[in-house]
Design an enzyme around this catalytic site. Structure first.
Site, PDB file in Angstrom:
ATOM      1  N   SER A 155       0.794  -1.225   0.000  1.00  0.00           N
ATOM      2  CA  SER A 155       0.000   0.000   0.000  1.00  0.00           C
ATOM      3  C   SER A 155       0.831   1.282   0.000  1.00  0.00           C
ATOM      4  O   SER A 155       0.319   2.332  -0.347  1.00  0.00           O
ATOM      5  CB  SER A 155      -0.941   0.001   1.207  1.00  0.00           C
ATOM      6  OG  SER A 155      -0.213  -0.215   2.397  1.00  0.00           O
ATOM      7  N   LYS A 193     -12.226  -0.536  -0.612  1.00  0.00           N
ATOM      8  CA  LYS A 193     -11.417   0.296  -1.503  1.00  0.00           C
ATOM      9  C   LYS A 193     -12.070   0.339  -2.881  1.00  0.00           C
ATOM     10  O   LYS A 193     -13.063   1.026  -3.053  1.00  0.00           O
ATOM     11  CB  LYS A 193      -9.977  -0.211  -1.499  1.00  0.00           C
ATOM     12  CG  LYS A 193      -9.334   0.118  -0.141  1.00  0.00           C
ATOM     13  CD  LYS A 193      -7.971  -0.454   0.089  1.00  0.00           C
ATOM     14  CE  LYS A 193      -7.465   0.051   1.439  1.00  0.00           C
ATOM     15  NZ  LYS A 193      -6.595  -0.895   2.119  1.00  0.00           N
ATOM     16  N   HIS A 224      -5.432  -3.912  -1.871  1.00  0.00           N
ATOM     17  CA  HIS A 224      -5.244  -2.939  -2.955  1.00  0.00           C
ATOM     18  C   HIS A 224      -5.234  -3.591  -4.336  1.00  0.00           C
ATOM     19  O   HIS A 224      -5.124  -2.902  -5.351  1.00  0.00           O
ATOM     20  CB  HIS A 224      -3.942  -2.149  -2.750  1.00  0.00           C
ATOM     21  CG  HIS A 224      -4.077  -1.047  -1.750  1.00  0.00           C
ATOM     22  ND1 HIS A 224      -4.689   0.151  -2.036  1.00  0.00           N
ATOM     23  CD2 HIS A 224      -3.711  -0.972  -0.448  1.00  0.00           C
ATOM     24  CE1 HIS A 224      -4.672   0.923  -0.960  1.00  0.00           C
ATOM     25  NE2 HIS A 224      -4.085   0.259   0.014  1.00  0.00           N
TER      26      HIS A 224
HETATM   27  C1  LIG Z   1      -6.647  -1.134   3.594  1.00  0.00           C
HETATM   28  C2  LIG Z   1      -5.970  -2.409   3.849  1.00  0.00           C
HETATM   29  C3  LIG Z   1      -6.539  -3.357   4.704  1.00  0.00           C
HETATM   30  C4  LIG Z   1      -7.769  -3.069   5.506  1.00  0.00           C
HETATM   31  O1  LIG Z   1      -8.924  -3.024   4.741  1.00  0.00           O
HETATM   32  P1  LIG Z   1     -10.250  -2.303   5.306  1.00  0.00           P
HETATM   33  O2  LIG Z   1     -11.341  -2.935   4.558  1.00  0.00           O
HETATM   34  O3  LIG Z   1     -10.080  -0.843   5.055  1.00  0.00           O
HETATM   35  O4  LIG Z   1     -10.290  -2.608   6.780  1.00  0.00           O
HETATM   36  C5  LIG Z   1      -5.906  -4.585   4.832  1.00  0.00           C
HETATM   37  N1  LIG Z   1      -4.768  -4.868   4.161  1.00  0.00           N
HETATM   38  C6  LIG Z   1      -4.181  -3.966   3.346  1.00  0.00           C
HETATM   39  C7  LIG Z   1      -2.941  -4.334   2.596  1.00  0.00           C
HETATM   40  C8  LIG Z   1      -4.763  -2.703   3.171  1.00  0.00           C
HETATM   41  O5  LIG Z   1      -4.181  -1.812   2.360  1.00  0.00           O
END
Ligand SMILES: *Cc1c(COP(=O)(O)O)cnc(C)c1O
Length: 404
Positions: free
Chosen positions: A188, A247, A216
């Site tokens: 990320s 996301k 992502h």
């Molecule tokens: C954003 C993210 C999460 C968490 O996801 P949410 O649905 O926002 O709780 C988990 N792992 C990674 C790699 C992320 O970037």
């Protein structure tokens, strides 16, 4: 009792730590979105080009998703009323899980309240203290928390270093515990892709469980956004695939895909599933509509990648360090602009905002010391005119601040 007006001495240690952040220039106030999550929107009363959201495909306000949510509220109300295992499993929750399982080409799927709880709840429940976790050093915080909760022994391998992972596996080859290899599909902070194919082969060779966090990568990588396993064509080789609905999918939630037994086990043992209430039916309906869009409007994903290629090229041509020198090179719509120093990065971000561009500054401890950056996330919905305008602000501001 009168309202509390100031911190009591019991919490003075928090105030001291906040003062330290202020001294370092990394204290922040939350920016408030006044309208909708879009390519151009209004934060704190200022209209800005938004380069900071995870709304990759513009689904946060897609009319078909909104319509699905409205319909679900009319038909099923606004809340589910219980955790899934007591009385809170609605038909629409099951429909969403079946939809995702079919999309991902796996036997079964379980949806959690968030990607965070999907990771933490899964890693902590499938392993115990006799077991081992081999984890990329840049894996997401929710994986790290899940690993700690499992009480398994944690072995961290250097970022994307498959040979180092194998070295660590060899060290514990004769230990009786189970081994789990885990990587982010897309990282990320740098936007690089995890070596899912090579790690899955390693897992096969050593009899380890293979797990990927595709937060992502969901909706971004692979055919119709099926994720990193599809991108590398490793179907059937990854035991546990985590994705997010928060996301690119545009709503909220996380999911785990795998075999029927894995999912049934998580139904019985994953603590966020057992002890936290399920999604409102409108959220499940929104997500079902989002997967329909992924299946039927692949041109959104093509636009996302077109915009990504264009913007990266323009930034590189302008002379920005967009990764690949002292940091991993971005391979996805996550584009870092590396500045190095935390305070300078935060000042640059604030100045960009004042000039009409929203791009978040990220500093230590979220990224390593000396690798502070502005993180840009491209979306399919930005127009070329908006991207050119953002580029103009980025370059003129960087020149004024002696960054370029
Ligand atoms: C954003 C993210 C999460 C968490 O996801 P949410 O649905 O926002 O709780 C988990 N792992 C990674 C790699 C992320 O970037």
């Amino acid at each position: 009792m009168s309202a509390q007006t100031s911190a009591r001495p019991q919490l003075a240690h928090l105030t001291a730590q906040l003062d330290e952040l202020r001294r370092l220039g990394t204290f922040f106030k939350l920016r408030q979105l006044d309208d909708i999550q879009g390519p151009v929107c209004t934060y704190d009363g200022r209209k800005v080009i938004n380069l900071a959201s995870n709304n990759y495909l513009g689904l946060c306000n897609h009319p078909k998703l909104e319509e699905a949510a409205h319909r679900a509220i009319t038909e099923h109300g606004v809340g589910s009323g219980a955790v899934r295992t007591i009385a809170g499993t609605m038909k629409i929750h099951m429909e969403l899980e079946e939809k995702i399982a079919a999309f991902k080409n796996v036997e079964a799927c379980v949806v959690f309240q968030s990607g965070f709880t999907a990771n933490a709840g899964t890693v902590s429940s499938i392993l115990g203290k006799e077991d081992f976790i081999l984890s990329d050093e840049l894996n997401h915080a929710s994986i790290i928390d899940g690993a700690r909760l499992s009480r398994a022994k944690i072995k961290v391998f250097r970022h994307k270093d498959v040979a180092h992972c194998e070295e660590l596996l060899k060290e514990i080859e004769n230990e009786p515990g189970k081994k789990l290899i885990i990587t982010d599909g897309v990282f990320s902070m740098d936007g690089d892709i995890g070596p899912v194919d090579q790690l899955a082969k390693l897992a096969e060779k050593y009899g380890a469980i293979m797990m990927v966090d595709d937060a992502h990568a969901s909706g971004v990588l692979g055919r119709n956004g099926r994720g990193s396993v599809d991108h590398f064509n490793m179907h059937g080789m990854v035991d546990v695939q985590v994705g997010t609905l928060s996301k690119a999918i545009g709503a909220l939630g996380g999911y785990v895909c795998g075999s029927r037994d894995l999912i049934d086990f998580l139904y019985h043992r994953a603590r966020p599933f057992l002890f936290s209430t399920s999604h409102p039916p409108s959220v499940a309906a929104t997500c079902i509509a989002a997967f329909d869009i992924l299946e039927n409007e692949p041109e959104r994903i093509e636009r996302l990648w077109d915009n990504t290629r264009y913007f990266k090229q323009q930034l590189a041509d302008a002379g920005f360090d967009i990764g690949g020198r002292s940091t991993p090179a971005s391979e996805t719509p996550i584009i870092p602009i590396i500045l190095g120093e935390g305070r300078k990065t935060m000042d640059f971000s604030r100045e960009l905002f004042a000039q009409g561009v929203m791009a978040t500054g990220i500093a230590f401890p979220t990224v390593p010391e000396g690798k502070a950056r502005i993180r840009i996330i491209m979306t399919s919905e930005h127009t070329r005119a908006e991207l050119d305008q953002a580029l103009e602000v980025l370059t003129s501001t960087a020149k004024r601040m002696a960054i370029l």
